[in-house]
Design a protein around this motif. Structure first.
Motif, short mmCIF file in Angstrom:
data_model
loop_
_atom_site.label_atom_id
_atom_site.label_comp_id
_atom_site.label_asym_id
_atom_site.label_seq_id
_atom_site.Cartn_x
_atom_site.Cartn_y
_atom_site.Cartn_z
N ASP A 11 0.85 -1.18 0.00
CA ASP A 11 0.00 0.00 0.00
C ASP A 11 0.89 1.24 0.00
OD1 ASP A 11 -1.70 2.10 0.55
OD2 ASP A 11 -2.75 1.09 2.19
N VAL A 12 0.80 2.05 -1.05
CA VAL A 12 1.70 3.20 -1.18
C VAL A 12 1.46 4.24 -0.09
CG1 VAL A 12 1.98 2.92 -3.66
CG2 VAL A 12 0.10 4.32 -2.80
N VAL A 16 6.98 2.02 2.90
CA VAL A 16 7.32 0.78 2.20
C VAL A 16 8.14 -0.14 3.11
CG1 VAL A 16 8.60 -0.20 0.26
CG2 VAL A 16 7.19 1.82 -0.08
N ARG A 17 9.12 0.44 3.78
CA ARG A 17 9.97 -0.36 4.67
C ARG A 17 9.13 -1.03 5.76
NH1 ARG A 17 12.34 0.79 9.52
NH2 ARG A 17 14.29 -0.28 10.05
N PRO A 42 17.28 -8.33 -3.71
CA PRO A 42 16.76 -8.00 -5.05
C PRO A 42 15.62 -8.91 -5.50
CG PRO A 42 19.15 -7.92 -5.05
CD PRO A 42 18.75 -8.53 -3.74
N THR A 43 15.73 -10.21 -5.19
CA THR A 43 14.67 -11.14 -5.59
C THR A 43 13.39 -10.86 -4.83
OG1 THR A 43 16.35 -12.84 -6.04
CG2 THR A 43 14.07 -13.56 -5.87
N ARG A 47 9.50 -9.48 -6.06
CA ARG A 47 8.21 -10.03 -5.64
C ARG A 47 7.27 -8.95 -5.11
NH1 ARG A 47 8.29 -15.63 -4.56
NH2 ARG A 47 9.75 -16.58 -6.03
N PHE A 48 7.86 -7.99 -4.37
CA PHE A 48 7.06 -6.91 -3.81
C PHE A 48 6.76 -5.81 -4.83
CE2 PHE A 48 8.80 -8.21 0.47
CZ PHE A 48 7.56 -8.44 1.06
N GLY A 49 7.59 -5.71 -5.86
CA GLY A 49 7.42 -4.63 -6.82
C GLY A 49 7.98 -3.33 -6.33
N VAL A 50 9.07 -3.40 -5.53
CA VAL A 50 9.71 -2.19 -4.99
C VAL A 50 11.22 -2.30 -5.25
CG1 VAL A 50 7.96 -1.88 -3.22
CG2 VAL A 50 10.02 -3.22 -2.69
N SER A 51 11.97 -1.26 -4.86
CA SER A 51 13.42 -1.30 -5.01
C SER A 51 14.02 -2.20 -3.92
CB SER A 51 14.01 0.10 -4.90
OG SER A 51 13.92 0.58 -3.57
N ALA A 52 15.28 -2.58 -4.09
CA ALA A 52 15.93 -3.48 -3.15
C ALA A 52 16.26 -2.80 -1.82
CB ALA A 52 17.21 -4.04 -3.77
N THR A 53 16.37 -1.48 -1.82
CA THR A 53 16.81 -0.77 -0.60
C THR A 53 15.89 -0.99 0.59
OG1 THR A 53 17.95 0.91 -1.90
CG2 THR A 53 17.40 1.47 0.38
#
Length: 225
Positions: A11-12, A16-17, A42-43, A47-53
């Motif tokens: 949910d935007v 996100v974190r 990264p994988t 799956r989440f559709g977000v950046s790796a950070t």
């Protein structure tokens, strides 16, 4: 990484974190993220559709909580807990949560209980939908919200940590057979018993409910209450 890992869309409107931490914690508890397997940021981010950070930050937070271990240059591995550790966690939860919940009788007002009722209803609905991640998120929200009514922040934090360290590999089969709905309905019954002031039945129900963690929710047989 296992293709069976099911993660929710985020949910935007929320951090996100924060969402990633909650979703990963629920996946750990549900046994969807299994000990011994290495998960890369990264994988998981894909799956989440977000950046790796934010995923990497979330995993590092789970490392601090002792739920996962860092695997240099590869990712993170779920920490395995022994049956003895899980039994001890359940024993502590029984000692803390049962009396704290019973003590809410006469202290929790109608408005407090009414605010938790929609959460309890969502638990029932997610059990019917076989949505384990959201089931566990709402289950966590309900129980910590209930304990928060006691006014002891340390109690809420401690129980939250104990819950996060559990592993419930039996939830999937229970959801498939529809048996999880019975456990879900117990949340509504807790609210009813608190309102009714029935301390004896509430204590009995809480012991049965928490006992599921090392019983049917862990894939073990339980005696009929």
């Amino acid at each position: 990484m296992s293709e069976s890992l099911e993660l929710p869309s985020l949910d935007v409107r929320r951090s996100v974190r924060s969402q990633v931490i909650h979703a990963l914690r629920a996946a750990l508890v549900a046994g969807q993220m299994v000990p011994g397997e290495v998960y890369s940021a990264p994988t998981l981010a894909t799956r989440f559709g977000v950046s790796a950070t934010p995923v990497r930050e979330a995993m590092l937070e789970l490392v601090k909580e002792g739920l996962v271990l860092t695997v240099p240059n590869k990712g993170f591995r779920v920490r395995e807990l022994s049956d003895r550790e899980l039994d001890e966690i359940t024993e502590i939860r029984l000692m803390l949560e049962v009396p704290a919940t019973v003590d809410l009788i006469g202290r929790a007002g109608p408005r407090d209980l009414a605010e938790l009722r929609p959460v309890a209803q969502r638990i029932v609905e997610f059990a019917r939908q076989k949505d384990l991640i959201n089931y566990l998120e709402e289950d966590r929200r309900f129980h910590l919200g209930l304990l928060a009514l006691a006014g002891n922040e340390q109690l809420v934090t401690l129980v939250g940590e104990l819950r996060a360290r559990s592993r419930l590999f039996g939830l999937g089969p229970l959801a498939e057979t529809g048996e999880l709905a019975g456990s879900a309905a117990e949340h509504l019954e807790m609210l009813r018993l608190i309102r009714a002031g029935d301390a004896e039945r509430l204590e009995r129900l809480m012991k049965v409910h928490i006992g599921h963690v090392r019983g049917s929710w862990a894939g073990r047989m339980e005696e009929a209450p």
